[in-house]
Write a protein that holds these residues in place. Structure first.
Motif, PDB file in Angstrom:
ATOM      1  N   UNK A   1       0.844  -1.192   0.000  1.00  0.00           N
ATOM      2  CA  UNK A   1       0.000   0.000   0.000  1.00  0.00           C
ATOM      3  C   UNK A   1       0.880   1.243   0.000  1.00  0.00           C
ATOM      4  N   UNK A   2       0.425   2.259  -0.728  1.00  0.00           N
ATOM      5  CA  UNK A   2       1.128   3.538  -0.751  1.00  0.00           C
ATOM      6  C   UNK A   2       0.135   4.647  -0.457  1.00  0.00           C
ATOM      7  N   UNK A   3       0.632   5.700   0.163  1.00  0.00           N
ATOM      8  CA  UNK A   3      -0.217   6.861   0.431  1.00  0.00           C
ATOM      9  C   UNK A   3       0.083   7.943  -0.587  1.00  0.00           C
ATOM     10  N   UNK A   4      -0.978   8.522  -1.117  1.00  0.00           N
ATOM     11  CA  UNK A   4      -0.851   9.621  -2.077  1.00  0.00           C
ATOM     12  C   UNK A   4      -1.687  10.778  -1.548  1.00  0.00           C
TER      13      UNK A   4
ATOM     14  N   UNK B   1       8.900   6.375  -3.021  1.00  0.00           N
ATOM     15  CA  UNK B   1       9.771   6.819  -4.112  1.00  0.00           C
ATOM     16  C   UNK B   1       9.423   6.187  -5.452  1.00  0.00           C
ATOM     17  N   UNK B   2       9.071   4.903  -5.452  1.00  0.00           N
ATOM     18  CA  UNK B   2       8.725   4.232  -6.710  1.00  0.00           C
ATOM     19  C   UNK B   2       7.456   4.831  -7.307  1.00  0.00           C
ATOM     20  N   UNK B   3       6.484   5.141  -6.454  1.00  0.00           N
ATOM     21  CA  UNK B   3       5.247   5.757  -6.938  1.00  0.00           C
ATOM     22  C   UNK B   3       5.531   7.150  -7.482  1.00  0.00           C
ATOM     23  N   UNK B   4       6.344   7.926  -6.785  1.00  0.00           N
ATOM     24  CA  UNK B   4       6.696   9.269  -7.265  1.00  0.00           C
ATOM     25  C   UNK B   4       7.342   9.186  -8.640  1.00  0.00           C
ATOM     26  N   UNK B   5       8.202   8.203  -8.840  1.00  0.00           N
ATOM     27  CA  UNK B   5       8.860   8.018 -10.131  1.00  0.00           C
ATOM     28  C   UNK B   5       7.841   7.686 -11.217  1.00  0.00           C
TER      29      UNK B   5
ATOM     30  N   UNK C   1      -6.178  12.563   1.224  1.00  0.00           N
ATOM     31  CA  UNK C   1      -5.299  11.399   1.137  1.00  0.00           C
ATOM     32  C   UNK C   1      -6.004  10.250   0.440  1.00  0.00           C
ATOM     33  N   UNK C   2      -5.261   9.549  -0.416  1.00  0.00           N
ATOM     34  CA  UNK C   2      -5.748   8.323  -1.035  1.00  0.00           C
ATOM     35  C   UNK C   2      -4.772   7.205  -0.714  1.00  0.00           C
ATOM     36  N   UNK C   3      -5.293   6.013  -0.477  1.00  0.00           N
ATOM     37  CA  UNK C   3      -4.449   4.843  -0.272  1.00  0.00           C
ATOM     38  C   UNK C   3      -4.502   4.008  -1.539  1.00  0.00           C
ATOM     39  N   UNK C   4      -3.329   3.755  -2.105  1.00  0.00           N
ATOM     40  CA  UNK C   4      -3.244   2.983  -3.337  1.00  0.00           C
ATOM     41  C   UNK C   4      -2.775   1.578  -2.995  1.00  0.00           C
ATOM     42  N   UNK C   5      -3.457   0.594  -3.534  1.00  0.00           N
ATOM     43  CA  UNK C   5      -3.088  -0.801  -3.307  1.00  0.00           C
ATOM     44  C   UNK C   5      -2.307  -1.278  -4.519  1.00  0.00           C
ATOM     45  N   UNK C   6      -1.111  -1.762  -4.277  1.00  0.00           N
ATOM     46  CA  UNK C   6      -0.269  -2.237  -5.382  1.00  0.00           C
ATOM     47  C   UNK C   6      -0.932  -3.441  -6.026  1.00  0.00           C
ATOM     48  N   UNK C   7      -0.858  -3.527  -7.366  1.00  0.00           N
ATOM     49  CA  UNK C   7      -1.442  -4.702  -8.015  1.00  0.00           C
ATOM     50  C   UNK C   7      -0.675  -5.969  -7.618  1.00  0.00           C
TER      51      UNK C   7
END
Length: 197
Positions: free
Chosen positions: A1-4, A55-59, A176-182
């Motif tokens: 999970x990532x926070x955006x 960092x990976x999501x930002x990229x 805030x949104x929580x993104x779930x990695x596939x």
């Protein structure tokens, strides 16, 4: 999970958390530790800025290779005609080379919060709103494009980056949104592996 974090960056605020010259920064409007912007938005531009601690999501969001389209609502000086809009759609040649084709359309004045301070009103010079969708991100590109076709930008609001939209966020507000990695796909054994079994 990532926070955006989706933030409506106000006019005349830097897209960073510190400044040695005393200008407004993101620290004035969002107090979340260890996040940083995925991309940037000019000091004199407003609208959607994405921040994350991943960092990976930002990229993935900001790298040109991933081509996240960016949508801008632009108030310009004068009233651009169809020939001018077609020039922007086809791409114009700036000092750093030709721009890619863009999606461009006229807009009615959008129902967004007034800018503080407001755009200077001049009775003798009309203004118009257009929407521009870009798949590239050069420095001050929208402003340079509209100036190139004779309609300088007066106000610039980024309303979307890829699937993320500003929607009804007020200047300085964020959500805030929580993104779930596939999930990684299960690998199927090739024919040779199946025969060995």
């Amino acid at each position: 999970m990532s926070s955006l974090y989706l933030l409506h960056k106000p006019y005349q605020m830097l897209s960073q958390f510190t400044d040695t010259q005393g200008r407004a920064t993101l620290a004035n409007v969002i107090d979340v530790p260890e996040i940083y912007p995925a991309g940037r938005l000019d000091y004199d531009s407003e609208g959607l800025l994405l921040l994350t601690d991943d960092g990976a999501l930002a990229h993935r969001i900001s790298h040109p290779r991933h081509k996240q389209p960016k949508t801008y609502w632009v108030q310009v000086e004068g009233a651009p005609g169809e020939t001018t809009l077609n020039a922007l759609r086809s791409g114009v040649t700036l000092k750093d080379g030709p721009t890619r084709p863009a999606q461009v359309r006229r807009l009615e004045a959008p129902g967004i919060a007034p800018r503080q301070p407001p755009v200077r009103y001049r009775e003798a010079i009309p203004t118009a709103w257009i929407e521009i969708v870009l798949n590239e991100g050069r420095n001050r590109q929208v402003r340079r494009m509209t100036a190139h076709v004779g309609h300088p930008t007066l106000r610039l609001v980024r309303v979307a980056i890829g699937p993320w939209r500003l929607d009804d966020l007020a200047p300085g507000a964020w959500r805030k949104e929580t993104l779930h990695a596939p999930r990684p796909k299960a690998r199927t054994p090739d024919k040779r592996q199946r025969r060995r079994r």
